[in-house]
Write a protein that holds these residues in place. Structure first.
Motif, PDB file in Angstrom:
ATOM      1  N   UNK A  31       0.677  -1.124  -0.105  1.00  0.00           N
ATOM      2  CA  UNK A  31      -0.012   0.174  -0.076  1.00  0.00           C
ATOM      3  C   UNK A  31       0.731   1.188   0.054  1.00  0.00           C
ATOM      4  N   UNK A  32       1.763   1.224   0.879  1.00  0.00           N
ATOM      5  CA  UNK A  32       2.793   2.868   0.987  1.00  0.00           C
ATOM      6  C   UNK A  32       3.226   3.076  -0.529  1.00  0.00           C
ATOM      7  N   UNK A  71      -2.535   3.441   9.864  1.00  0.00           N
ATOM      8  CA  UNK A  71      -2.992   2.033  10.039  1.00  0.00           C
ATOM      9  C   UNK A  71      -1.785   0.987  10.277  1.00  0.00           C
ATOM     10  N   UNK A  72      -0.441   1.390   9.602  1.00  0.00           N
ATOM     11  CA  UNK A  72       0.731   0.693   9.809  1.00  0.00           C
ATOM     12  C   UNK A  72       1.242   0.891  11.292  1.00  0.00           C
ATOM     13  N   UNK A 132      -0.726  -5.558  12.569  1.00  0.00           N
ATOM     14  CA  UNK A 132      -1.289  -6.839  12.492  1.00  0.00           C
ATOM     15  C   UNK A 132      -2.159  -7.110  11.452  1.00  0.00           C
ATOM     16  N   UNK A 133      -3.010  -5.948  11.232  1.00  0.00           N
ATOM     17  CA  UNK A 133      -4.305  -5.935  10.396  1.00  0.00           C
ATOM     18  C   UNK A 133      -3.894  -5.113   9.036  1.00  0.00           C
ATOM     19  N   UNK A 161      11.395   4.909  17.915  1.00  0.00           N
ATOM     20  CA  UNK A 161      12.036   5.475  16.865  1.00  0.00           C
ATOM     21  C   UNK A 161      11.782   4.859  15.547  1.00  0.00           C
ATOM     22  N   UNK A 162      11.735   3.712  15.390  1.00  0.00           N
ATOM     23  CA  UNK A 162      11.682   2.875  14.473  1.00  0.00           C
ATOM     24  C   UNK A 162      10.221   3.332  13.633  1.00  0.00           C
ATOM     25  N   UNK A 163       9.288   3.360  14.653  1.00  0.00           N
ATOM     26  CA  UNK A 163       7.895   3.643  14.137  1.00  0.00           C
ATOM     27  C   UNK A 163       7.870   5.128  13.429  1.00  0.00           C
ATOM     28  N   UNK A 164       8.499   6.008  14.355  1.00  0.00           N
ATOM     29  CA  UNK A 164       8.519   7.566  13.798  1.00  0.00           C
ATOM     30  C   UNK A 164       9.537   7.547  12.399  1.00  0.00           C
ATOM     31  N   UNK A 165      10.501   6.872  12.428  1.00  0.00           N
ATOM     32  CA  UNK A 165      11.373   6.697  11.152  1.00  0.00           C
ATOM     33  C   UNK A 165      10.521   6.475   9.756  1.00  0.00           C
ATOM     34  N   UNK A 166       9.499   5.536   9.943  1.00  0.00           N
ATOM     35  CA  UNK A 166       8.866   5.179   8.659  1.00  0.00           C
ATOM     36  C   UNK A 166       8.008   6.391   8.221  1.00  0.00           C
TER      37      UNK A 166
END
Length: 315
Positions: A61-62, A127-128, A133-134, A238-243
């Motif tokens: 999707x991204x 959503x990510x 998981x969904x 940090x990993x989540x924000x980096x995306x």
């Protein structure tokens, strides 16, 4: 009977486009950086679309949303390219009325698509991070197609009335436009009749597209930040924000020039014509040029996909 209104007529057969006021003598030299910027925009966005289509690892999707963004930015660039090069390279300033209205329609239509795709990308990041998981189950291919179609249909339907509303107005004053392309805020300054309907509808389009999209992006990132703060580990946060970094950069690159143009048009009527011209160029050229670069540098998957596509011997 009154005197015939011979000095008033409906839209002239042509409008006159303008480069950068006061720099007409250097228009040939100015064409060089413009040609380079357009080349970067066209090649960069075409490469993004190509790499997403060709590389199966990017069929997510991204990256589908990223390819939609690249397509809309190609549309913006191709809508302005012919007249910009004509003005700066050949000093061919005339443009027919219908061609001008058509160019205005496509420029604004693709710009609204840009804004809609940026909102869709913010939804994708929410959503990510909120429900990883969904993620694949929520953003299925069919839903992505529906979102893309919805963005395109919204842009077309909202923009269709603008050329119709302009065609009904008499243009009996100046027919000189302030840019090397046709923009609605510039065109509604020229008629010698009441343009309140045009202005009100233009404001409605602005608020119902850019305004709502910006609001949804802010809400999405508010929820993203709330979700990220609930993650226990610093590395996970940090990993989540980096995306989200690439998308945040794209939003800033898109909305900052757009807000600048809106402010100049609404509150800077006495500002220098050069400022008006430069702000319009920034608004239409900077996002298509910078976004492919931003995503190529800040997104490892895109960078690696570029390498696999264009330098296959390394793999």
């Amino acid at each position: 009977m009154g005197e015939p209104r011979g000095n008033q007529s409906f839209a002239p057969p042509t409008f006159l486009l303008t480069g950068i006021p006061g720099l007409e003598a250097t228009s040939l030299w100015l064409s060089v950086p413009f040609c380079l910027l357009y080349a970067v925009a066209l090649v960069g966005n075409s490469a993004v679309v190509l790499v997403v289509v060709k590389d199966r690892s990017l069929h997510k999707p991204m990256y589908f949303f990223l390819s939609m963004l690249a397509i809309s930015e190609l549309g913006v660039s191709l809508s302005t390219l012919p007249t910009v090069l004509n003005v700066f390279l050949f000093y061919a300033r005339e443009i027919g009325r219908d061609a001008c209205f058509a160019q205005m329609f496509f420029i604004h239509c693709f710009s609204i698509m840009d804004s809609g795709v940026l909102w869709a990308m913010a939804l994708d990041r929410f959503v990510a991070i909120y429900n990883p998981l969904q993620y694949a189950a929520i953003l299925t291919h069919s839903r992505i197609v529906l979102i893309g179609l919805g963005i395109a249909v919204r842009s077309v339907l909202l923009l269709l009335p603008l050329p119709v509303l302009l065609r009904r107005l008499p243009f009996c004053r100046s027919k000189v436009l302030a840019h090397p392309y046709c923009l609605h805020p510039n065109l509604i300054r020229l008629p010698c009749a009441d343009t309140r309907v045009n202005s009100v509808y233009g404001l409605f389009v602005l608020l119902s597209t850019f305004g709502l999209d910006a609001l949804f992006i802010i809400l999405s990132y508010t929820m993203i930040v709330k979700t990220v703060l609930s993650i226990a580990s610093k590395e996970g946060r940090l990993r989540a924000l980096n995306t989200c970094v690439s998308h945040i950069c794209a939003v800033v690159v898109y909305y900052t020039p757009m807000m600048g143009v809106s402010m100049v048009y609404r509150f800077g009527r006495h500002a220098s014509p050069v400022l008006h011209a430069l702000m319009a160029h920034l608004y239409l050229l900077v996002p298509p040029v910078l976004n492919p670069i931003i995503y190529s540098i800040k997104t490892k998957e895109i960078f690696k996909a570029f390498e696999r596509l264009f330098f296959p011997k390394k793999f």
